[in-house]
Design an enzyme around this catalytic site. Structure first.
Site, PDB file in Angstrom:
ATOM      1  N   ASN A  83      57.262  61.955  43.308  1.00  0.00           N
ATOM      2  CA  ASN A  83      56.639  60.522  43.364  1.00  0.00           C
ATOM      3  C   ASN A  83      57.310  59.725  44.238  1.00  0.00           C
ATOM      4  O   ASN A  83      58.334  59.168  44.011  1.00  0.00           O
ATOM      5  CB  ASN A  83      56.653  59.880  41.624  1.00  0.00           C
ATOM      6  CG  ASN A  83      56.174  58.425  41.749  1.00  0.00           C
ATOM      7  OD1 ASN A  83      55.355  57.996  42.672  1.00  0.00           O
ATOM      8  ND2 ASN A  83      56.556  57.628  40.880  1.00  0.00           N
ATOM      9  N   LYS A  97      56.504  56.843  45.431  1.00  0.00           N
ATOM     10  CA  LYS A  97      56.420  55.452  44.956  1.00  0.00           C
ATOM     11  C   LYS A  97      56.011  54.715  46.324  1.00  0.00           C
ATOM     12  O   LYS A  97      55.162  55.360  46.975  1.00  0.00           O
ATOM     13  CB  LYS A  97      57.806  54.855  44.434  1.00  0.00           C
ATOM     14  CG  LYS A  97      58.182  55.376  43.143  1.00  0.00           C
ATOM     15  CD  LYS A  97      59.253  55.073  42.360  1.00  0.00           C
ATOM     16  CE  LYS A  97      59.537  55.792  41.547  1.00  0.00           C
ATOM     17  NZ  LYS A  97      60.701  55.242  40.476  1.00  0.00           N
ATOM     18  N   HIS A 114      52.849  55.276  34.625  1.00  0.00           N
ATOM     19  CA  HIS A 114      54.094  55.286  35.001  1.00  0.00           C
ATOM     20  C   HIS A 114      54.937  53.917  34.455  1.00  0.00           C
ATOM     21  O   HIS A 114      54.039  52.699  34.365  1.00  0.00           O
ATOM     22  CB  HIS A 114      54.446  55.190  36.552  1.00  0.00           C
ATOM     23  CG  HIS A 114      55.484  55.497  36.976  1.00  0.00           C
ATOM     24  ND1 HIS A 114      56.587  54.395  37.208  1.00  0.00           N
ATOM     25  CD2 HIS A 114      56.308  56.474  37.326  1.00  0.00           C
ATOM     26  CE1 HIS A 114      57.850  54.823  37.727  1.00  0.00           C
ATOM     27  NE2 HIS A 114      57.565  56.367  37.757  1.00  0.00           N
ATOM     28  N   GLU A 173      56.552  51.834  35.797  1.00  0.00           N
ATOM     29  CA  GLU A 173      56.664  50.435  36.777  1.00  0.00           C
ATOM     30  C   GLU A 173      55.149  49.804  36.811  1.00  0.00           C
ATOM     31  O   GLU A 173      54.998  48.607  36.910  1.00  0.00           O
ATOM     32  CB  GLU A 173      56.941  51.004  38.103  1.00  0.00           C
ATOM     33  CG  GLU A 173      58.197  51.527  38.285  1.00  0.00           C
ATOM     34  CD  GLU A 173      58.412  52.393  39.409  1.00  0.00           C
ATOM     35  OE1 GLU A 173      59.779  52.804  39.797  1.00  0.00           O
ATOM     36  OE2 GLU A 173      57.592  52.413  40.165  1.00  0.00           O
ATOM     37  N   GLU A 178      59.623  60.006  30.805  1.00  0.00           N
ATOM     38  CA  GLU A 178      60.449  59.305  31.572  1.00  0.00           C
ATOM     39  C   GLU A 178      61.002  58.141  30.881  1.00  0.00           C
ATOM     40  O   GLU A 178      60.471  57.030  30.592  1.00  0.00           O
ATOM     41  CB  GLU A 178      59.637  58.636  32.702  1.00  0.00           C
ATOM     42  CG  GLU A 178      58.965  59.653  33.850  1.00  0.00           C
ATOM     43  CD  GLU A 178      58.895  59.085  35.169  1.00  0.00           C
ATOM     44  OE1 GLU A 178      59.340  59.801  36.159  1.00  0.00           O
ATOM     45  OE2 GLU A 178      57.915  58.185  35.141  1.00  0.00           O
ATOM     46  N   GLY A 210      66.117  55.676  38.040  1.00  0.00           N
ATOM     47  CA  GLY A 210      66.849  54.922  39.045  1.00  0.00           C
ATOM     48  C   GLY A 210      68.235  54.533  38.703  1.00  0.00           C
ATOM     49  O   GLY A 210      68.889  53.846  39.379  1.00  0.00           O
ATOM     50  N   SER A 262      66.277  59.834  37.008  1.00  0.00           N
ATOM     51  CA  SER A 262      67.541  60.342  37.732  1.00  0.00           C
ATOM     52  C   SER A 262      67.644  61.938  37.698  1.00  0.00           C
ATOM     53  O   SER A 262      68.838  62.611  37.816  1.00  0.00           O
ATOM     54  CB  SER A 262      68.727  59.779  37.004  1.00  0.00           C
ATOM     55  OG  SER A 262      68.842  58.336  37.080  1.00  0.00           O
ATOM     56  N   GLY A 301      63.271  59.154  43.483  1.00  0.00           N
ATOM     57  CA  GLY A 301      64.337  58.827  44.579  1.00  0.00           C
ATOM     58  C   GLY A 301      64.643  60.342  45.283  1.00  0.00           C
ATOM     59  O   GLY A 301      64.489  60.386  46.448  1.00  0.00           O
TER      60      GLY A 301
END
Length: 262
Positions: free
Chosen positions: A12, A14, A104, A106, A174, A180, A220, A242
């Site tokens: 992902n 983002k 998600h 976010e 998640e 993160g 993570s 990330g």
């Protein structure tokens, strides 16, 4: 592992990488995996770029026969109409997008998407032949108040309301407190929740659906910890944030079977 489900490693991105950067990244990732003689049939790979990258990435993957799945990061509950800024599942399907992230954390946090919207988006994805990657997870506050599984289990129960037992879905656990943060859940924590999420799929959609549905862990994830998650019987892959933006790191995550015996 005794796994009957093909592992899925999904990246992902983002809101990162413009369309030129996206093309370069996918090329480099493909080269890295080819150079390492990765078996693309043993581990599925999908990337989820921003909307503006989808056409460029799709064209590249088609032209170069790159065996990655292409996913979108969201879709609208609406088919078409006066919904400025929204993206219909029909548009995504025409771009050969195969899957779409829904719910998600976010989106839930920054766009106030509740369980009802997530459920509607799941149905919109399935209507257009897209595989919904249904994200569920708890915050640190939820964890303290309700325990690790109560919130994600409740979220998934609502998301699967009215879904056909034959539907092809992916579930991604998640824990919001891990995303993160650099502090992943332990493999045992991930397994506990993923097993309960599989029970939800079994209850809502039946034994066959529970057996074939892939449940991913996200939060993570990195090359150093992916194999420990993949040893768990109910963890079928990872939704990577990330680390999916670093070619060598993401390639190493994808190749978890090669660098650690699992």
């Amino acid at each position: 592992m005794g796994m009957i489900r093909t592992p899925l490693i999904a990246g992902n991105w983002k809101m990162n990488l413009d369309h030129l950067q996206a093309v370069a990244f996918v090329q480099k990732l493909h080269w890295a995996l080819k150079d390492a003689k990765h078996d693309f049939e043993s581990v599925d790979v999908s990337v989820f770029p921003p909307f503006t990258d989808l056409r460029s990435v799709q064209t590249l993957m088609d032209a170069d026969k790159i065996p990655f799945g292409l996913g979108a990061q969201d879709l609208s509950v609406h088919e078409s109409g006066a919904y400025t800024g929204e993206i219909s599942g029909a548009f995504l399907k025409r771009l050969d997008v195969g899957s779409v992230i829904i719910g998600h954390s976010e989106r839930r946090e920054y766009h106030a998407e509740g369980d009802d919207i997530v459920a509607a988006k799941v149905k919109a994805a399935l209507k257009h032949g897209l595989v919904p990657v249904i994200c569920v997870g708890e915050t640190a506050e939820d964890l303290e108040t309700h325990g690790a599984s109560a919130v994600p289990v409740g979220q998934l129960e609502i998301a699967l309301d009215g879904v056909d037992a034959a539907a092809d879905i992916v579930v991604a656990y998640e824990p919001v407190w891990a995303i993160g943060s650099g502090q992943a859940a332990t493999p045992e924590q991930a397994q506990e929740v993923c097993a309960k999420l599989r029970d939800v799929v079994k209850t809502k959609l039946g034994d066959d659906a529970a057996a074939r549905t892939r449940i991913l862990y996200g939060g993570s994830v990195k090359a150093a910890n992916i194999a420990s998650f993949m040893r768990q019987p109910d963890v079928d892959g990872a939704l990577v944030g990330g680390a999916s933006l670093i070619v060598d790191e993401f390639a190493s995550i994808i190749r978890f079977q090669k660098h650690v015996g699992v």
